[in-house]
Structure formats: C-alpha cells, structure tokens
Write a protein that holds these residues in place. Structure first.
Motif, PDB file in Angstrom:
ATOM      1  N   ILE A 193     -31.248  67.181   5.758  1.00 15.00           N
ATOM      2  CA  ILE A 193     -29.798  67.162   5.565  1.00 15.00           C
ATOM      3  C   ILE A 193     -29.181  66.013   6.357  1.00 15.00           C
ATOM      4  O   ILE A 193     -29.419  65.895   7.567  1.00 15.00           O
ATOM      5  N   PRO A 194     -28.375  65.144   5.703  1.00 19.51           N
ATOM      6  CA  PRO A 194     -27.717  64.060   6.432  1.00 19.51           C
ATOM      7  C   PRO A 194     -26.819  64.597   7.550  1.00 19.51           C
ATOM      8  O   PRO A 194     -26.136  65.607   7.382  1.00 19.51           O
ATOM      9  N   VAL A 195     -26.858  63.923   8.683  1.00 19.80           N
ATOM     10  CA  VAL A 195     -26.008  64.258   9.818  1.00 19.80           C
ATOM     11  C   VAL A 195     -25.098  63.052  10.068  1.00 19.80           C
ATOM     12  O   VAL A 195     -25.503  62.090  10.714  1.00 19.80           O
ATOM     13  N   PRO A 196     -23.881  63.071   9.494  1.00 18.43           N
ATOM     14  CA  PRO A 196     -22.974  61.940   9.666  1.00 18.43           C
ATOM     15  C   PRO A 196     -22.650  61.727  11.134  1.00 18.43           C
ATOM     16  O   PRO A 196     -22.795  62.643  11.938  1.00 18.43           O
ATOM     17  N   PRO A 197     -22.184  60.535  11.467  1.00 22.99           N
ATOM     18  CA  PRO A 197     -21.849  59.442  10.568  1.00 22.99           C
ATOM     19  C   PRO A 197     -23.037  58.525  10.325  1.00 22.99           C
ATOM     20  O   PRO A 197     -24.016  58.544  11.069  1.00 22.99           O
ATOM     21  N   GLU A 198     -22.913  57.713   9.259  1.00 17.65           N
ATOM     22  CA  GLU A 198     -23.866  56.623   9.089  1.00 17.65           C
ATOM     23  C   GLU A 198     -23.676  55.698  10.283  1.00 17.65           C
ATOM     24  O   GLU A 198     -22.567  55.536  10.777  1.00 17.65           O
ATOM     25  N   ARG A 199     -24.767  55.113  10.738  1.00 13.40           N
ATOM     26  CA  ARG A 199     -24.703  54.266  11.925  1.00 13.40           C
ATOM     27  C   ARG A 199     -24.749  52.789  11.541  1.00 13.40           C
ATOM     28  O   ARG A 199     -25.507  52.398  10.657  1.00 13.40           O
ATOM     29  N   ASN A 200     -23.931  51.989  12.200  1.00 13.40           N
ATOM     30  CA  ASN A 200     -23.919  50.537  12.053  1.00 13.40           C
ATOM     31  C   ASN A 200     -23.678  50.009  13.462  1.00 13.40           C
ATOM     32  O   ASN A 200     -22.536  49.918  13.907  1.00 13.40           O
ATOM     33  N   GLN A 201     -24.769  49.713  14.169  1.00 13.29           N
ATOM     34  CA  GLN A 201     -24.671  49.437  15.590  1.00 13.29           C
ATOM     35  C   GLN A 201     -25.194  48.051  15.925  1.00 13.29           C
ATOM     36  O   GLN A 201     -26.228  47.631  15.410  1.00 13.29           O
ATOM     37  N   LYS A 202     -24.478  47.372  16.805  1.00  5.96           N
ATOM     38  CA  LYS A 202     -24.938  46.083  17.311  1.00  5.96           C
ATOM     39  C   LYS A 202     -24.189  45.790  18.600  1.00  5.96           C
ATOM     40  O   LYS A 202     -23.201  46.443  18.923  1.00  5.96           O
ATOM     41  N   GLY A 203     -24.702  44.824  19.326  1.00  3.15           N
ATOM     42  CA  GLY A 203     -24.052  44.435  20.562  1.00  3.15           C
ATOM     43  C   GLY A 203     -25.054  44.287  21.691  1.00  3.15           C
ATOM     44  O   GLY A 203     -26.229  44.638  21.562  1.00  3.15           O
ATOM     45  N   SER A 204     -24.564  43.785  22.803  1.00  5.09           N
ATOM     46  CA  SER A 204     -25.444  43.523  23.946  1.00  5.09           C
ATOM     47  C   SER A 204     -26.070  44.813  24.474  1.00  5.09           C
ATOM     48  O   SER A 204     -27.205  44.805  24.942  1.00  5.09           O
ATOM     49  N   TRP A 205     -25.342  45.933  24.399  1.00  3.96           N
ATOM     50  CA  TRP A 205     -25.887  47.208  24.850  1.00  3.96           C
ATOM     51  C   TRP A 205     -27.129  47.586  24.053  1.00  3.96           C
ATOM     52  O   TRP A 205     -28.092  48.116  24.609  1.00  3.96           O
ATOM     53  N   LEU A 206     -27.128  47.322  22.728  1.00 10.53           N
ATOM     54  CA  LEU A 206     -28.266  47.650  21.869  1.00 10.53           C
ATOM     55  C   LEU A 206     -29.429  46.690  22.139  1.00 10.53           C
ATOM     56  O   LEU A 206     -30.584  47.115  22.221  1.00 10.53           O
ATOM     57  N   GLU A 207     -29.121  45.421  22.294  1.00 13.94           N
ATOM     58  CA  GLU A 207     -30.149  44.438  22.625  1.00 13.94           C
ATOM     59  C   GLU A 207     -30.831  44.815  23.942  1.00 13.94           C
ATOM     60  O   GLU A 207     -32.057  44.764  24.060  1.00 13.94           O
ATOM     61  N   LYS A 208     -30.022  45.196  24.916  1.00 12.74           N
ATOM     62  CA  LYS A 208     -30.550  45.555  26.237  1.00 12.74           C
ATOM     63  C   LYS A 208     -31.470  46.777  26.147  1.00 12.74           C
ATOM     64  O   LYS A 208     -32.571  46.772  26.690  1.00 12.74           O
TER      65      LYS A 208
END
Length: 149
Positions: A29-44
């Motif tokens: 079962i999908p658990v919203p929200p769809e994710r669209n993530q980027k940024g220095s925190w994600l790179e780190k």
C-alpha cells in the motif's frame, strides 16, 4: 536503547513501474507523500554527490498501518550493477509468506517477474512443510515466495 525495524530500500531506474509491480503482485500500500529530495543534507547522508531521489514508501502486507515499508527510490543517476544471484555475499532477498504460491507466481510472472529457481518442497523437522521458490522482480531483485504448512 530501543530499536525498531523501519524499511528496506530498493533503488531502480523507474520507481513508479517497480512500485506498481509491488502494489499489484504483493498488495503493498502506498504511504504518501511521494518523495522528491535533494540538497546538501542528502549528499552528506548518502555520500552521493549531487544526490537527487524520487520515489515513495509502500506498506508491506500483514502488519497493519504501522508496519514496515518497502522504500522504492530512483536517483537522478543510477549506476548499473551485475545481475543479483542467490549466493552472493550481502543482501540476498526479501521473502513473502503466501497462501497460494502457484497463483502468486503466475501473477508475478505476468507482471514482469522471472523465475530464478523452481518450486520446491522440504519437510523441516519440528517446523512443518516448506514450499518455496526464488523469483526476481522486473529489476532483478530476488524475492522468495514461501508457504509453511
């Protein structure tokens, strides 16, 4: 220290297509929200330069609204890897306990899965009869279908 299992992540080149497979075949079962993530925190945190992830979590069947999820994500740049094999060191497979392996196997195959092994049975002393088969999802990730009686 309290520890609780959270999720298993699968990286794919088309997260919507793979999510559809797990929803249709395994009733995730999908658990919203769809994710669209980027940024220095994600790179780190990931150690991936210019990391950009899209995807979503799918609730795994059998554990209600608070159970663990399958996180299906797609990086903006996905690196190809060799085909998974059952006896390779590292993450091996995920397993689903099912009532009717034959029926679910047929559904999975119709939706892009492939057989890795053949349906097998073995009596495990003091446990019961195990029926199982290894298949691969459309991306080649290994899934065990199993039934205990």
């Amino acid at each position: 220290m309290e520890i609780k299992y959270g999720h298993t992540n699968i990286i794919t080149k088309d997260w919507k297509k793979l999510a559809d497979f797990y929803e249709l075949v395994f009733n995730c079962i999908p658990v919203p929200p769809e994710r669209n993530q980027k940024g220095s925190w994600l790179e780190k945190g990931t150690g991936v330069p210019n990391a950009h992830l899209q995807g979503m979590h799918l609730r795994l069947p059998g554990y209600g609204n608070t159970g663990p999820t399958l996180e299906i994500y797609q990086y903006s740049e996905v690196i190809d890897s060799e085909k998974p094999v059952s006896n390779k060191q590292g993450f091996g497979h995920i397993a689903f306990q099912v009532d009717n392996i034959t029926e679910l196997l047929e559904l999975a195959l119709k939706n892009g899965a492939t057989e890795i092994g053949q349906l097998s049975e073995h009596h495990v002393e003091n446990v019961g009869l195990l029926k199982f088969i290894y298949i691969a999802d459309p991306d080649g990730n290994i899934i065990e279908l199993q039934n205990w009686s």
